[in-house]
Write a protein that holds these residues in place. Structure first.
Motif, PDB file in Angstrom:
ATOM      1  N   ARG A   1      66.597  31.607  56.367  1.00  0.00           N
ATOM      2  CA  ARG A   1      67.524  31.325  57.650  1.00  0.00           C
ATOM      3  C   ARG A   1      66.643  32.767  58.616  1.00  0.00           C
ATOM      4  O   ARG A   1      66.958  33.101  59.399  1.00  0.00           O
ATOM      5  CB  ARG A   1      69.058  32.290  57.556  1.00  0.00           C
ATOM      6  CG  ARG A   1      70.405  31.254  56.773  1.00  0.00           C
ATOM      7  CD  ARG A   1      71.190  31.893  57.225  1.00  0.00           C
ATOM      8  NE  ARG A   1      72.046  31.800  57.766  1.00  0.00           N
ATOM      9  CZ  ARG A   1      73.620  32.407  58.216  1.00  0.00           C
ATOM     10  NH1 ARG A   1      73.547  32.748  57.005  1.00  0.00           N
ATOM     11  NH2 ARG A   1      73.593  32.767  59.355  1.00  0.00           N
ATOM     12  N   PHE A   2      66.132  32.998  58.357  1.00  0.00           N
ATOM     13  CA  PHE A   2      64.617  34.105  59.367  1.00  0.00           C
ATOM     14  C   PHE A   2      64.639  33.419  60.359  1.00  0.00           C
ATOM     15  O   PHE A   2      64.921  34.679  61.144  1.00  0.00           O
ATOM     16  CB  PHE A   2      63.745  34.114  58.221  1.00  0.00           C
ATOM     17  CG  PHE A   2      62.691  35.095  59.594  1.00  0.00           C
ATOM     18  CD1 PHE A   2      63.260  36.192  58.594  1.00  0.00           C
ATOM     19  CD2 PHE A   2      61.598  34.806  59.484  1.00  0.00           C
ATOM     20  CE1 PHE A   2      61.554  37.506  59.450  1.00  0.00           C
ATOM     21  CE2 PHE A   2      61.137  35.541  60.517  1.00  0.00           C
ATOM     22  CZ  PHE A   2      61.398  36.974  59.811  1.00  0.00           C
ATOM     23  N   ASP A   3      64.349  32.241  60.420  1.00  0.00           N
ATOM     24  CA  ASP A   3      64.048  32.424  62.276  1.00  0.00           C
ATOM     25  C   ASP A   3      65.397  32.494  63.315  1.00  0.00           C
ATOM     26  O   ASP A   3      65.255  32.516  64.504  1.00  0.00           O
ATOM     27  CB  ASP A   3      63.339  30.876  62.430  1.00  0.00           C
ATOM     28  CG  ASP A   3      62.416  30.491  61.566  1.00  0.00           C
ATOM     29  OD1 ASP A   3      61.701  31.307  62.294  1.00  0.00           O
ATOM     30  OD2 ASP A   3      61.578  29.530  61.645  1.00  0.00           O
ATOM     31  N   GLU A   4      66.415  32.241  62.488  1.00  0.00           N
ATOM     32  CA  GLU A   4      67.607  32.018  63.212  1.00  0.00           C
ATOM     33  C   GLU A   4      68.471  33.364  63.342  1.00  0.00           C
ATOM     34  O   GLU A   4      68.335  33.722  64.109  1.00  0.00           O
ATOM     35  CB  GLU A   4      68.661  31.508  62.227  1.00  0.00           C
ATOM     36  CG  GLU A   4      70.403  31.670  62.513  1.00  0.00           C
ATOM     37  CD  GLU A   4      71.566  30.948  61.643  1.00  0.00           C
ATOM     38  OE1 GLU A   4      72.559  31.079  61.522  1.00  0.00           O
ATOM     39  OE2 GLU A   4      70.551  30.280  60.648  1.00  0.00           O
ATOM     40  N   LEU A   5      68.180  34.309  62.298  1.00  0.00           N
ATOM     41  CA  LEU A   5      68.979  35.868  61.824  1.00  0.00           C
ATOM     42  C   LEU A   5      67.645  36.846  62.343  1.00  0.00           C
ATOM     43  O   LEU A   5      68.119  38.078  62.518  1.00  0.00           O
ATOM     44  CB  LEU A   5      69.115  35.846  60.554  1.00  0.00           C
ATOM     45  CG  LEU A   5      70.249  35.228  59.908  1.00  0.00           C
ATOM     46  CD1 LEU A   5      70.672  35.207  58.824  1.00  0.00           C
ATOM     47  CD2 LEU A   5      71.432  34.890  60.648  1.00  0.00           C
ATOM     48  N   GLY A   6      66.831  36.463  61.933  1.00  0.00           N
ATOM     49  CA  GLY A   6      65.824  37.515  62.507  1.00  0.00           C
ATOM     50  C   GLY A   6      66.157  38.995  60.768  1.00  0.00           C
ATOM     51  O   GLY A   6      66.458  38.664  59.914  1.00  0.00           O
TER      52      GLY A   6
ATOM     53  N   PHE B   1      51.008  40.950  55.639  1.00  0.00           N
ATOM     54  CA  PHE B   1      51.747  39.985  55.746  1.00  0.00           C
ATOM     55  C   PHE B   1      53.089  40.604  56.198  1.00  0.00           C
ATOM     56  O   PHE B   1      53.181  41.720  54.876  1.00  0.00           O
ATOM     57  CB  PHE B   1      51.865  39.240  54.714  1.00  0.00           C
ATOM     58  CG  PHE B   1      50.466  37.930  54.599  1.00  0.00           C
ATOM     59  CD1 PHE B   1      51.017  36.928  55.834  1.00  0.00           C
ATOM     60  CD2 PHE B   1      49.564  38.158  54.161  1.00  0.00           C
ATOM     61  CE1 PHE B   1      49.660  35.847  55.980  1.00  0.00           C
ATOM     62  CE2 PHE B   1      48.789  36.598  54.486  1.00  0.00           C
ATOM     63  CZ  PHE B   1      48.682  36.018  54.766  1.00  0.00           C
ATOM     64  N   VAL B   2      53.720  40.447  57.047  1.00  0.00           N
ATOM     65  CA  VAL B   2      55.257  41.253  56.838  1.00  0.00           C
ATOM     66  C   VAL B   2      56.160  40.856  57.509  1.00  0.00           C
ATOM     67  O   VAL B   2      56.203  40.254  58.806  1.00  0.00           O
ATOM     68  CB  VAL B   2      54.725  42.569  57.742  1.00  0.00           C
ATOM     69  CG1 VAL B   2      54.005  42.540  58.618  1.00  0.00           C
ATOM     70  CG2 VAL B   2      55.497  43.916  57.546  1.00  0.00           C
ATOM     71  N   ASP B   3      57.364  40.923  57.239  1.00  0.00           N
ATOM     72  CA  ASP B   3      58.235  41.178  57.868  1.00  0.00           C
ATOM     73  C   ASP B   3      58.791  41.731  58.570  1.00  0.00           C
ATOM     74  O   ASP B   3      59.751  42.498  58.003  1.00  0.00           O
ATOM     75  CB  ASP B   3      59.320  39.767  57.083  1.00  0.00           C
ATOM     76  CG  ASP B   3      58.980  38.952  57.050  1.00  0.00           C
ATOM     77  OD1 ASP B   3      58.117  38.262  57.261  1.00  0.00           O
ATOM     78  OD2 ASP B   3      59.015  38.322  55.297  1.00  0.00           O
ATOM     79  N   ARG B   4      59.489  42.330  60.236  1.00  0.00           N
ATOM     80  CA  ARG B   4      59.591  43.147  60.281  1.00  0.00           C
ATOM     81  C   ARG B   4      60.152  42.314  61.816  1.00  0.00           C
ATOM     82  O   ARG B   4      59.444  41.805  62.671  1.00  0.00           O
ATOM     83  CB  ARG B   4      58.356  43.882  60.872  1.00  0.00           C
ATOM     84  CG  ARG B   4      58.486  45.455  59.796  1.00  0.00           C
ATOM     85  CD  ARG B   4      59.227  45.637  59.012  1.00  0.00           C
ATOM     86  NE  ARG B   4      59.065  46.534  58.197  1.00  0.00           N
ATOM     87  CZ  ARG B   4      58.766  46.333  56.730  1.00  0.00           C
ATOM     88  NH1 ARG B   4      59.256  44.897  56.502  1.00  0.00           N
ATOM     89  NH2 ARG B   4      58.313  47.000  55.563  1.00  0.00           N
ATOM     90  N   ASP B   5      60.870  43.148  62.701  1.00  0.00           N
ATOM     91  CA  ASP B   5      62.112  42.979  63.823  1.00  0.00           C
ATOM     92  C   ASP B   5      60.242  43.604  64.979  1.00  0.00           C
ATOM     93  O   ASP B   5      59.262  44.310  64.351  1.00  0.00           O
ATOM     94  CB  ASP B   5      62.872  42.841  64.240  1.00  0.00           C
ATOM     95  CG  ASP B   5      64.162  42.648  63.841  1.00  0.00           C
ATOM     96  OD1 ASP B   5      63.753  41.038  62.925  1.00  0.00           O
ATOM     97  OD2 ASP B   5      65.048  43.193  63.133  1.00  0.00           O
ATOM     98  N   ALA B   6      60.535  42.505  66.121  1.00  0.00           N
ATOM     99  CA  ALA B   6      59.503  43.194  66.907  1.00  0.00           C
ATOM    100  C   ALA B   6      59.210  44.578  66.928  1.00  0.00           C
ATOM    101  O   ALA B   6      57.878  45.302  67.064  1.00  0.00           O
ATOM    102  CB  ALA B   6      59.478  42.710  68.436  1.00  0.00           C
ATOM    103  N   GLU B   7      60.792  45.348  67.614  1.00  0.00           N
ATOM    104  CA  GLU B   7      60.696  46.976  67.607  1.00  0.00           C
ATOM    105  C   GLU B   7      59.985  48.338  66.552  1.00  0.00           C
ATOM    106  O   GLU B   7      59.669  49.603  66.965  1.00  0.00           O
ATOM    107  CB  GLU B   7      61.910  46.844  68.257  1.00  0.00           C
ATOM    108  CG  GLU B   7      63.538  47.164  67.198  1.00  0.00           C
ATOM    109  CD  GLU B   7      63.602  45.519  67.258  1.00  0.00           C
ATOM    110  OE1 GLU B   7      65.433  45.575  66.856  1.00  0.00           O
ATOM    111  OE2 GLU B   7      62.939  45.048  68.053  1.00  0.00           O
ATOM    112  N   ASP B   8      59.660  47.026  64.993  1.00  0.00           N
ATOM    113  CA  ASP B   8      59.783  48.204  64.083  1.00  0.00           C
ATOM    114  C   ASP B   8      57.713  47.416  63.299  1.00  0.00           C
ATOM    115  O   ASP B   8      57.161  48.469  62.904  1.00  0.00           O
ATOM    116  CB  ASP B   8      60.700  47.801  63.071  1.00  0.00           C
ATOM    117  CG  ASP B   8      61.659  47.508  62.832  1.00  0.00           C
ATOM    118  OD1 ASP B   8      62.320  48.554  63.799  1.00  0.00           O
ATOM    119  OD2 ASP B   8      62.532  46.778  62.290  1.00  0.00           O
TER     120      ASP B   8
END
Length: 218
Positions: free
Chosen positions: A58-63, A120-127
């Motif tokens: 659900r990454f694309d949905e939730l961030g 390779f990293v999963d982070r929101d844009a602000e982080d």
């Protein structure tokens, strides 16, 4: 291939550059303090990885923050603890405070002289800005695993990178990209009692720098 023959390093951020496990463990303490008895760190982290892994589709949905917020709620449910969404968001917003491993910034500074570095990293844009500042990267160096899947190599051509000249840095268990090499970082001394299951095995980012310097002298 020897270390000096690779041209690009494809680096998993969490648990290679950033101490995710310690960050998650610290951020879970307010929740864990709500239950009686001591909490086993390894067990709690294993439970968390199971939860976040199940949520990842659900990454694309939730961030990323959304994933962590839901993971916090599910951890609370598994532990039989009541937790608010506000507490979940506090947990999710702990990500910028996760510490980098002490040797990571210096190692990245050295390695960029010889390789193209992609993380390779999963982070929101602000982080992402915070992460770039701490590791000496630019935003284009950060790749989302969802957009640039490690299982494929077609996107590398758009970056003018030959898959055969790539070395992936990850924690075990992990696999190399097709035609590329694999470097495993094994920080637990017990891991080194076993044969290296990859092209290169290191104990830290500083160890990778040392091995590269030795390769240059050969």
């Amino acid at each position: 291939m020897g270390l000096t023959e690779y041209r690009a390093l494809l680096i998993d951020c969490d648990e290679v550059l950033v101490d995710r496990d310690s960050g998650v463990w610290s951020a879970l303490q307010p929740l864990l303090e709500s239950r009686s008895g001591a909490s086993d760190r390894a067990q709690i982290l294993a439970e968390y990885k199971t939860v976040i892994g199940a949520l990842y589709p659900r990454f694309d949905e939730l961030g990323f923050s959304g994933l962590l917020c839901f993971a916090h709620r599910q951890m609370a449910e598994r532990l039989g603890i009541k937790a608010s969404w506000e507490e979940g968001m506090t947990f999710a917003r702990s990500v910028p405070t996760w510490s980098v491993f002490e040797d990571a910034p210096g190692a990245m500074l050295y390695l960029r002289k010889f390789y193209r570095l992609l993380v390779f990293v999963d982070r929101d844009a602000e982080d992402r800005g915070v992460l770039c500042e701490r590791l000496g990267l630019v935003p284009d160096d950060l790749l989302s695993p969802a957009a640039y899947p490690i299982e494929r190599t077609d996107w590398l051509s758009a970056l003018d990178i030959d898959p055969r000249h790539t070395l992936r840095l990850s924690r075990p268990p992990a696999s190399a990209m097709a035609d590329g090499g694999l470097c495993l970082i094994r920080r637990d001394r017990a891991d080194h009692r076993q044969p290296c299951p990859a092209d290169v095995c290191i104990s830290s980012m500083a160890d990778l720098v040392r091995q590269h310097q030795l390769s240059l002298r050969r």
